[in-house]
Write an enzyme that holds these catalytic residues in place. Structure first.
Site, PDB file in Angstrom:
ATOM      1  N   GLY A  91       0.820  -1.218   0.000  1.00  0.00           N
ATOM      2  CA  GLY A  91       0.000   0.000   0.000  1.00  0.00           C
ATOM      3  C   GLY A  91       0.846   1.257   0.000  1.00  0.00           C
ATOM      4  N   GLY A 123      -0.579   4.610  -1.300  1.00  0.00           N
ATOM      5  CA  GLY A 123      -1.697   5.233  -0.594  1.00  0.00           C
ATOM      6  C   GLY A 123      -1.232   6.386   0.294  1.00  0.00           C
ATOM      7  N   ASP A 160       0.250  -7.708  -5.786  1.00  0.00           N
ATOM      8  CA  ASP A 160      -1.147  -7.569  -5.398  1.00  0.00           C
ATOM      9  C   ASP A 160      -1.400  -8.432  -4.158  1.00  0.00           C
ATOM     10  OD1 ASP A 160      -3.832  -6.567  -7.139  1.00  0.00           O
ATOM     11  OD2 ASP A 160      -4.189  -7.944  -5.475  1.00  0.00           O
ATOM     12  N   SER A 165      -9.820   0.296   1.150  1.00  0.00           N
ATOM     13  CA  SER A 165      -9.956   0.969   2.444  1.00  0.00           C
ATOM     14  C   SER A 165     -11.228   1.811   2.559  1.00  0.00           C
ATOM     15  CB  SER A 165      -8.729   1.858   2.687  1.00  0.00           C
ATOM     16  OG  SER A 165      -8.747   2.956   1.796  1.00  0.00           O
ATOM     17  N   THR A 182      -7.982  -0.937  12.483  1.00  0.00           N
ATOM     18  CA  THR A 182      -8.789   0.266  12.357  1.00  0.00           C
ATOM     19  C   THR A 182      -9.823   0.432  13.466  1.00  0.00           C
ATOM     20  OG1 THR A 182     -10.569   1.221  11.006  1.00  0.00           O
ATOM     21  CG2 THR A 182     -10.167  -1.105  10.710  1.00  0.00           C
ATOM     22  N   GLU A 204     -12.693   1.217  12.887  1.00  0.00           N
ATOM     23  CA  GLU A 204     -13.955   0.674  12.370  1.00  0.00           C
ATOM     24  C   GLU A 204     -14.300  -0.651  13.056  1.00  0.00           C
ATOM     25  OE1 GLU A 204     -16.330   1.634   9.734  1.00  0.00           O
ATOM     26  OE2 GLU A 204     -15.484   3.508  10.438  1.00  0.00           O
ATOM     27  N   TYR A 212     -15.980  -4.137   5.165  1.00  0.00           N
ATOM     28  CA  TYR A 212     -14.603  -3.688   5.399  1.00  0.00           C
ATOM     29  C   TYR A 212     -14.169  -4.020   6.822  1.00  0.00           C
ATOM     30  CZ  TYR A 212     -10.908  -0.307   6.606  1.00  0.00           C
ATOM     31  OH  TYR A 212      -9.757   0.291   7.079  1.00  0.00           O
ATOM     32  N   LYS A 252     -11.341  -6.579   8.228  1.00  0.00           N
ATOM     33  CA  LYS A 252     -10.235  -6.097   9.073  1.00  0.00           C
ATOM     34  C   LYS A 252     -10.229  -6.801  10.431  1.00  0.00           C
ATOM     35  CE  LYS A 252      -7.951  -2.742   6.844  1.00  0.00           C
ATOM     36  NZ  LYS A 252      -6.491  -2.564   6.790  1.00  0.00           N
ATOM     37  N   HIS A 258      -7.413   9.169  10.111  1.00  0.00           N
ATOM     38  CA  HIS A 258      -6.356  10.163   9.955  1.00  0.00           C
ATOM     39  C   HIS A 258      -6.326  10.633   8.509  1.00  0.00           C
ATOM     40  CE1 HIS A 258      -4.762   6.054   9.897  1.00  0.00           C
ATOM     41  NE2 HIS A 258      -3.965   6.466   8.913  1.00  0.00           N
TER      42      HIS A 258
HETATM   43  P1  NAP Z   1      -5.403   4.313   0.942  1.00  0.00           P
HETATM   44  O1  NAP Z   1      -4.930   5.704   0.710  1.00  0.00           O
HETATM   45  O2  NAP Z   1      -6.723   3.882   0.400  1.00  0.00           O
HETATM   46  O3  NAP Z   1      -4.263   3.332   0.371  1.00  0.00           O
HETATM   47  C1  NAP Z   1      -4.499   1.960   0.209  1.00  0.00           C
HETATM   48  C2  NAP Z   1      -3.301   1.347  -0.491  1.00  0.00           C
HETATM   49  O4  NAP Z   1      -3.569  -0.049  -0.695  1.00  0.00           O
HETATM   50  C3  NAP Z   1      -3.024   1.927  -1.880  1.00  0.00           C
HETATM   51  O5  NAP Z   1      -1.632   1.958  -2.081  1.00  0.00           O
HETATM   52  C4  NAP Z   1      -3.671   0.904  -2.797  1.00  0.00           C
HETATM   53  O6  NAP Z   1      -3.120   0.895  -4.101  1.00  0.00           O
HETATM   54  C5  NAP Z   1      -3.316  -0.363  -2.064  1.00  0.00           C
HETATM   55  N1  NAP Z   1      -4.127  -1.506  -2.466  1.00  0.00           N
HETATM   56  C6  NAP Z   1      -5.471  -1.608  -2.524  1.00  0.00           C
HETATM   57  N2  NAP Z   1      -5.841  -2.820  -2.961  1.00  0.00           N
HETATM   58  C7  NAP Z   1      -4.691  -3.509  -3.197  1.00  0.00           C
HETATM   59  C8  NAP Z   1      -4.410  -4.799  -3.685  1.00  0.00           C
HETATM   60  N3  NAP Z   1      -5.385  -5.654  -4.036  1.00  0.00           N
HETATM   61  N4  NAP Z   1      -3.123  -5.180  -3.777  1.00  0.00           N
HETATM   62  C9  NAP Z   1      -2.118  -4.320  -3.466  1.00  0.00           C
HETATM   63  N5  NAP Z   1      -2.316  -3.079  -3.018  1.00  0.00           N
HETATM   64  C10 NAP Z   1      -3.599  -2.672  -2.884  1.00  0.00           C
HETATM   65  O7  NAP Z   1      -5.416   3.982   2.506  1.00  0.00           O
HETATM   66  P2  NAP Z   1      -4.687   4.743   3.716  1.00  0.00           P
HETATM   67  O8  NAP Z   1      -5.607   5.797   4.220  1.00  0.00           O
HETATM   68  O9  NAP Z   1      -3.311   5.067   3.352  1.00  0.00           O
HETATM   69  O10 NAP Z   1      -4.708   3.597   4.825  1.00  0.00           O
HETATM   70  C11 NAP Z   1      -3.649   2.646   4.929  1.00  0.00           C
HETATM   71  C12 NAP Z   1      -4.151   1.421   5.657  1.00  0.00           C
HETATM   72  O11 NAP Z   1      -4.606   1.778   6.954  1.00  0.00           O
HETATM   73  C13 NAP Z   1      -5.316   0.700   5.009  1.00  0.00           C
HETATM   74  O12 NAP Z   1      -5.154  -0.663   5.267  1.00  0.00           O
HETATM   75  C14 NAP Z   1      -6.529   1.210   5.746  1.00  0.00           C
HETATM   76  O13 NAP Z   1      -7.581   0.264   5.711  1.00  0.00           O
HETATM   77  C15 NAP Z   1      -5.954   1.372   7.140  1.00  0.00           C
HETATM   78  N6  NAP Z   1      -6.547   2.405   7.985  1.00  0.00           N
HETATM   79  C16 NAP Z   1      -6.677   3.685   7.506  1.00  0.00           C
HETATM   80  C17 NAP Z   1      -7.178   4.669   8.337  1.00  0.00           C
HETATM   81  C18 NAP Z   1      -7.322   6.090   7.866  1.00  0.00           C
HETATM   82  O14 NAP Z   1      -8.067   6.840   8.526  1.00  0.00           O
HETATM   83  N7  NAP Z   1      -6.627   6.497   6.815  1.00  0.00           N
HETATM   84  C19 NAP Z   1      -7.547   4.348   9.672  1.00  0.00           C
HETATM   85  C20 NAP Z   1      -7.365   3.036  10.105  1.00  0.00           C
HETATM   86  C21 NAP Z   1      -6.849   2.065   9.274  1.00  0.00           C
HETATM   87  P3  NAP Z   1      -3.647   1.893  -5.252  1.00  0.00           P
HETATM   88  O15 NAP Z   1      -2.950   3.210  -4.999  1.00  0.00           O
HETATM   89  O16 NAP Z   1      -3.220   1.218  -6.489  1.00  0.00           O
HETATM   90  O17 NAP Z   1      -5.133   2.012  -5.107  1.00  0.00           O
HETATM   91  O1  G4F Z   2     -14.360   9.540   5.528  1.00  0.00           O
HETATM   92  P1  G4F Z   2     -15.127   8.293   5.605  1.00  0.00           P
HETATM   93  O2  G4F Z   2     -15.473   7.626   4.321  1.00  0.00           O
HETATM   94  O3  G4F Z   2     -14.314   7.352   6.577  1.00  0.00           O
HETATM   95  P2  G4F Z   2     -14.719   6.071   7.459  1.00  0.00           P
HETATM   96  O4  G4F Z   2     -15.918   5.381   6.928  1.00  0.00           O
HETATM   97  O5  G4F Z   2     -14.756   6.520   8.874  1.00  0.00           O
HETATM   98  O6  G4F Z   2     -13.468   5.121   7.195  1.00  0.00           O
HETATM   99  C1  G4F Z   2     -12.136   5.641   7.203  1.00  0.00           C
HETATM  100  O7  G4F Z   2     -11.628   5.587   8.521  1.00  0.00           O
HETATM  101  C2  G4F Z   2     -11.490   4.256   9.040  1.00  0.00           C
HETATM  102  C3  G4F Z   2     -10.956   4.401  10.473  1.00  0.00           C
HETATM  103  O8  G4F Z   2     -12.029   4.515  11.364  1.00  0.00           O
HETATM  104  C4  G4F Z   2     -10.552   3.471   8.156  1.00  0.00           C
HETATM  105  F1  G4F Z   2     -10.391   2.222   8.664  1.00  0.00           F
HETATM  106  C5  G4F Z   2     -11.106   3.405   6.748  1.00  0.00           C
HETATM  107  O9  G4F Z   2     -10.168   2.732   5.913  1.00  0.00           O
HETATM  108  C6  G4F Z   2     -11.297   4.827   6.232  1.00  0.00           C
HETATM  109  O10 G4F Z   2     -10.035   5.431   6.102  1.00  0.00           O
HETATM  110  O11 G4F Z   2     -16.515   8.554   6.374  1.00  0.00           O
HETATM  111  C7  G4F Z   2     -16.536   9.145   7.654  1.00  0.00           C
HETATM  112  C8  G4F Z   2     -17.977   9.457   8.028  1.00  0.00           C
HETATM  113  C9  G4F Z   2     -18.949   8.279   7.876  1.00  0.00           C
HETATM  114  O12 G4F Z   2     -19.804   8.260   8.978  1.00  0.00           O
HETATM  115  C10 G4F Z   2     -19.756   8.620   6.632  1.00  0.00           C
HETATM  116  O13 G4F Z   2     -21.071   8.097   6.616  1.00  0.00           O
HETATM  117  O14 G4F Z   2     -18.464  10.474   7.150  1.00  0.00           O
HETATM  118  C11 G4F Z   2     -19.771  10.141   6.738  1.00  0.00           C
HETATM  119  N1  G4F Z   2     -20.052  10.828   5.486  1.00  0.00           N
HETATM  120  C12 G4F Z   2     -21.021  11.777   5.315  1.00  0.00           C
HETATM  121  N2  G4F Z   2     -21.054  12.185   4.054  1.00  0.00           N
HETATM  122  C13 G4F Z   2     -19.447  10.641   4.312  1.00  0.00           C
HETATM  123  C14 G4F Z   2     -20.077  11.488   3.405  1.00  0.00           C
HETATM  124  N3  G4F Z   2     -18.429   9.835   3.958  1.00  0.00           N
HETATM  125  C15 G4F Z   2     -18.009   9.876   2.670  1.00  0.00           C
HETATM  126  N4  G4F Z   2     -16.964   9.101   2.293  1.00  0.00           N
HETATM  127  N5  G4F Z   2     -18.611  10.687   1.731  1.00  0.00           N
HETATM  128  C16 G4F Z   2     -19.651  11.513   2.053  1.00  0.00           C
HETATM  129  O15 G4F Z   2     -20.192  12.224   1.226  1.00  0.00           O
END
Ligand code: NAP
Ligand code: G4F
Length: 383
Positions: free
Chosen positions: A9, A12, A64, A90, A133, A135, A157, A161, A187
């Site tokens: 990843g 990402g 992948d 994600s 996460t 979640e 999701y 996870k 974040h």
């Molecule tokens: P992101 O921006 O969506 O990045 C996801 C990465 O995974 C990208 O590099 C994507 O590649 C790659 N990927 C997706 N499907 C794949 C596959 N089949 N094989 C190989 N690579 C693949 O996510 P992020 O926000 O950086 O989050 C990083 C990790 O932390 C994720 O596992 C997410 O679920 C977890 N997480 C995120 C948050 C948050 O708030 N950001 C919170 C808790 C946990 P492409 O660029 O090609 O799409």
């Molecule tokens: O930004 P979101 O899509 O993030 P969500 O669902 O909290 O998930 C993210 O954080 C997780 C950590 O808790 C990660 F594990 C996960 O990979 C991802 O990074 O939505 C946040 C909130 C939700 O309640 C959603 O229903 O925002 C609400 N929302 C309201 N309007 C929306 C929208 N979300 C999205 N994406 N788009 C909207 O228009």
């Protein structure tokens, strides 16, 4: 000897910040990227090095998470000291449309990494970070949520996870592996994917301020999230793998905010007052006032007169297509364990995060506006 890290990843949001951070620490960083029909390395292009150079510290491999043989070969070739398993489908809403794929990548993908390390005899060498996460807490059983709070996942999701979380714990206990879960709350950053709520908002509000977008349609405005800055959170990932013993940690700010308040704060950052009226799908956000000095400083004086004409307009609306079949209404984390054991402390609060994201998107959208109208706004772009 410099350490070797493998980041799945890497293209990402978190992968980009983490690779830069580890390279600065002297690591050689390997990353797995997917083959795509368009370039997908925007976030790490500034770190790219010509493959013909010797002693590169960033090396990319095609791969992948659904391909065990590919993952096993890459790990075998690299023999990494640390693996950061960040790759995932994600997006929570998208996981309802692609549940099997999400389970395969996010759940079984983690198993593939752990099993590859075990089969290759690397259990005592390679430390593994699993991107777990908040979640997992879903329909929360305790407020705030901490490491001991029971899980209640609310999406394909989160269920995928949950498998990844427990298979990581199981391999740690069964094979004495240094495998850890970071349970990270939301974040964000200027690099956040454009369809997550914070980035969708900062992009849309920037475009509305510049007069290139009329309105934005949102989903549930009442859910609450504990938002931090990705730059702070990737440091926690690193710290988790530097401890004497493997363990699981919550990473969060301890502050929770509704989506509605996030939108109001993002507008306030550029001097715009937004009032919300109505309820549910009929709720709207109306431009109530604009502070000319702040707007001129943050957006540009030349956009002010046109924006003032929009006072009274409904610029935020609700479209139920963005509602989720099951929602996570409230997340707020208790990161006391990380603060005391890892010494982790976030630098950014929500206001600083919003300021960073708005400044970045206004800059980007000005460039977009400039390119669209063939140079007419060149002065605005450079002001
Ligand atoms: P992101 O921006 O969506 O990045 C996801 C990465 O995974 C990208 O590099 C994507 O590649 C790659 N990927 C997706 N499907 C794949 C596959 N089949 N094989 C190989 N690579 C693949 O996510 P992020 O926000 O950086 O989050 C990083 C990790 O932390 C994720 O596992 C997410 O679920 C977890 N997480 C995120 C948050 C948050 O708030 N950001 C919170 C808790 C946990 P492409 O660029 O090609 O799409
Ligand atoms: O930004 P979101 O899509 O993030 P969500 O669902 O909290 O998930 C993210 O954080 C997780 C950590 O808790 C990660 F594990 C996960 O990979 C991802 O990074 O939505 C946040 C909130 C939700 O309640 C959603 O229903 O925002 C609400 N929302 C309201 N309007 C929306 C929208 N979300 C999205 N994406 N788009 C909207 O228009």
């Amino acid at each position: 000897m410099s350490k070797t890290a493998l980041i799945t990843g890497i293209t990402g949001q978190d992968g980009a910040y983490l690779s830069e951070f580890l390279i600065k620490k002297g690591y050689t960083v390997h990353g797995i990227k997917r083959r795509a029909s368009l370039f997908n390395t925007d976030r790490i292009d500034h770190l790219y090095q010509d493959p013909h150079l010797d002693n590169r510290n960033l090396i990319l491999h095609y791969g992948d998470m659904t391909d065990s043989m590919n993952l096993t070969r890459i790990i075998s070739e690299i023999q990494p000291d640390e693996i950061y398993n960040l790759a995932a489908q994600s997006h929570v809403k998208v996981s309802f449309d692609t549940p099997e794929y999400t389970a395969n990548v996010d759940g079984l993908g983690t198993l593939r990494i752990l099993e590859a390390v075990r089969l290759l005899g690397l259990t005592q060498k390679t430390r593994i970070y699993q991107a777990s996460t908040s979640e997992l807490y879903g329909l929360v059983q305790e407020v705030p949520q901490r490491e001991t709070t029971p899980f209640y996942p609310r999406s394909p999701y989160a269920v995928a996870k949950m498998y990844a979380y427990w298979i990581t714990v199981n391999y740690r206990e069964a094979y004495n592996m240094f495998a850890c879960n970071g349970i990270l709350f939301n974040h964000e950053s200027p690099l956040r994917g454009e369809t997550f709520v914070t980035r969708k908002v900062t992009r849309a509000l920037s475009r509305i301020a510049l007069g290139i977008q009329k309105e934005v349609y949102m989903g549930n405005l009442s859910s609450r999230r504990d938002w931090g800055h990705a730059k702070d959170y990737i440091k926690a990932m690193y710290l988790i793998l530097q401890q004497d013993a493997p363990d699981d940690y919550v990473i969060a700010t301890g502050v929770t905010t509704t989506i509605r308040d996030f939108i109001a704060k993002a507008f306030a950052e550029i001097g715009v007052k937004l009032d919300f009226t109505g309820k549910g799908a009929d709720e709207t956000g109306v431009i109530a006032a604009v502070d000319a000095a702040i707007f001129s400083e943050k957006v540009g004086e030349s956009y002010l007169a046109a924006f003032k004409q929009r006072i009274g307009e409904k610029v935020v609306k609700v479209d139920p297509q963005y509602f989720r079949p099951t929602e996570v209404e409230l997340l707020i984390g208790d990161a006391s364990k990380s603060r005391s054991r890892l010494g982790w402390e976030p630098k950014y609060d929500l206001d600083a995060l919003i300021a960073d994201m708005m400044a970045s998107d206004i800059k980007t959208m000005k460039k977009e506006a400039y390119l669209k109208d063939g140079g007419y706004r060149i002065l605005n772009y450079f002001e």
